[in-house]
Write a protein that holds these residues in place. Structure first.
Motif, mmCIF file in Angstrom:
data_model
loop_
_atom_site.group_PDB
_atom_site.id
_atom_site.type_symbol
_atom_site.label_atom_id
_atom_site.label_comp_id
_atom_site.label_asym_id
_atom_site.label_seq_id
_atom_site.Cartn_x
_atom_site.Cartn_y
_atom_site.Cartn_z
ATOM 1 N N THR A 220 0.720 -1.401 -0.127
ATOM 2 C CA THR A 220 -0.003 0.169 0.104
ATOM 3 C C THR A 220 0.822 1.315 0.212
ATOM 4 O O THR A 220 0.549 2.278 -0.699
ATOM 5 C CB THR A 220 -0.996 0.002 1.307
ATOM 6 O OG1 THR A 220 -1.708 -1.060 1.061
ATOM 7 C CG2 THR A 220 -1.735 1.330 1.400
ATOM 8 N N THR A 221 1.713 1.219 0.860
ATOM 9 C CA THR A 221 2.842 2.486 0.808
ATOM 10 C C THR A 221 3.534 2.657 -0.587
ATOM 11 O O THR A 221 3.550 3.762 -0.866
ATOM 12 C CB THR A 221 3.888 2.238 1.881
ATOM 13 O OG1 THR A 221 3.151 2.014 3.247
ATOM 14 C CG2 THR A 221 5.146 3.278 1.934
ATOM 15 N N GLU A 222 3.805 1.540 -1.301
ATOM 16 C CA GLU A 222 4.463 1.582 -2.467
ATOM 17 C C GLU A 222 3.244 2.156 -3.518
ATOM 18 O O GLU A 222 3.701 3.071 -4.352
ATOM 19 C CB GLU A 222 5.182 0.307 -2.983
ATOM 20 C CG GLU A 222 5.687 0.461 -4.154
ATOM 21 C CD GLU A 222 6.817 1.309 -4.117
ATOM 22 O OE1 GLU A 222 7.269 1.863 -5.249
ATOM 23 O OE2 GLU A 222 7.501 1.536 -3.020
ATOM 24 N N ARG A 223 2.296 1.798 -3.480
ATOM 25 C CA ARG A 223 1.083 2.380 -4.470
ATOM 26 C C ARG A 223 0.935 3.748 -4.261
ATOM 27 O O ARG A 223 0.783 4.426 -5.004
ATOM 28 C CB ARG A 223 -0.294 1.384 -4.252
ATOM 29 C CG ARG A 223 -0.127 -0.001 -4.481
ATOM 30 C CD ARG A 223 0.069 -0.505 -6.070
ATOM 31 N NE ARG A 223 1.512 -0.246 -6.152
ATOM 32 C CZ ARG A 223 2.270 -1.629 -5.986
ATOM 33 N NH1 ARG A 223 1.778 -2.487 -5.122
ATOM 34 N NH2 ARG A 223 3.424 -1.570 -6.283
ATOM 35 N N LEU A 224 0.822 4.250 -2.984
ATOM 36 C CA LEU A 224 0.362 5.486 -2.477
ATOM 37 C C LEU A 224 1.863 6.367 -3.102
ATOM 38 O O LEU A 224 1.474 7.410 -3.684
ATOM 39 C CB LEU A 224 0.583 5.682 -1.078
ATOM 40 C CG LEU A 224 -0.838 5.149 -0.430
ATOM 41 C CD1 LEU A 224 -0.635 5.246 1.101
ATOM 42 C CD2 LEU A 224 -1.895 5.663 -1.005
ATOM 43 N N ARG A 225 2.932 5.850 -2.991
ATOM 44 C CA ARG A 225 4.011 6.597 -3.344
ATOM 45 C C ARG A 225 4.186 6.869 -4.868
ATOM 46 O O ARG A 225 4.418 7.690 -5.483
ATOM 47 C CB ARG A 225 5.480 5.757 -2.975
ATOM 48 C CG ARG A 225 5.653 6.216 -1.389
ATOM 49 C CD ARG A 225 7.018 5.643 -1.057
ATOM 50 N NE ARG A 225 7.258 6.081 0.327
ATOM 51 C CZ ARG A 225 8.213 5.388 1.368
ATOM 52 N NH1 ARG A 225 8.417 4.274 0.914
ATOM 53 N NH2 ARG A 225 8.050 5.894 2.426
ATOM 54 N N GLU A 226 3.734 5.488 -5.556
ATOM 55 C CA GLU A 226 3.591 5.639 -6.999
ATOM 56 C C GLU A 226 2.316 6.790 -7.408
ATOM 57 O O GLU A 226 2.700 7.114 -8.554
ATOM 58 C CB GLU A 226 3.220 4.172 -7.624
ATOM 59 C CG GLU A 226 4.473 2.966 -7.504
ATOM 60 C CD GLU A 226 4.037 1.691 -7.680
ATOM 61 O OE1 GLU A 226 2.574 1.672 -8.080
ATOM 62 O OE2 GLU A 226 4.803 0.884 -7.888
ATOM 63 N N ALA A 227 1.621 6.883 -6.713
ATOM 64 C CA ALA A 227 0.580 7.754 -7.006
ATOM 65 C C ALA A 227 0.882 9.332 -6.841
ATOM 66 O O ALA A 227 0.159 10.233 -7.077
ATOM 67 C CB ALA A 227 -0.818 7.417 -6.403
#
Length: 163
Positions: free
Chosen positions: A144-151
């Protein structure tokens, strides 16, 4: 108390742009300032209210905060406790529903009624809150942290604090 435990509130204050009012600094403030000078990107390089800021964590990791956060999302009860101590409710976009039982919010229900709540730390419900800063624990889902950073969402993962 370990120095790393004192460092955490300093990091969050620096990242969120929280600052004191017109009160004279206390010994604790001066101690926090010394610790911040030793561990963070020099606070003197960041006049009050100045952004962007780079926050250096004890792990050596750096988090760039491009602008003063206005829509902060703490991702755990621990993060809620820190954010509730540092920011007013109107700067919090949402928090985990479980925080009502496992954080200081059970004592502050009226002040904290307005921010939205989410059930699980997943990208979709967190992104729906339009956060500009998410504060997560190391044990929160790294995907989730990675997806947020990607966004494009600035995400600060709290360092582990030794006891």
């Amino acid at each position: 108390m370990p120095r790393s435990a004192l460092f955490l509130p300093v990091v969050l204050l620096s990242a969120c742009g929280a600052g004191g009012g017109e009160q004279a600094p206390t010994d604790a403030d001066r101690g926090a300032s010394v610790l911040a000078d030793a561990r963070a990107d020099s606070p003197s390089a960041h006049p009050p209210g100045a952004f962007p800021r780079v926050v250096r964590l004890p792990s050596g990791e750096s988090v760039s905060v491009p602008a003063q956060p206005r829509r902060v999302v703490p991702a755990s009860a621990t993060a809620v406790d820190l954010v509730a101590a540092l920011l007013p409710p109107e700067r919090v976009a949402g928090f985990p529903e479980q925080a009502l039982d496992y954080s200081c919010l059970h004592d502050l229900p009226r002040e904290w009624a307005a921010p939205a709540r989410f059930y699980a730390y997943l990208a979709e419900p967190v992104l729906a809150l339009r956060p500009d800063l998410v504060i997560a624990d190391r044990w929160n889902q790294p995907e989730t942290t990675e997806r947020l950073r990607e966004a494009g969402v600035t995400t600060l993962v709290l360092p582990e604090v030794a006891r």
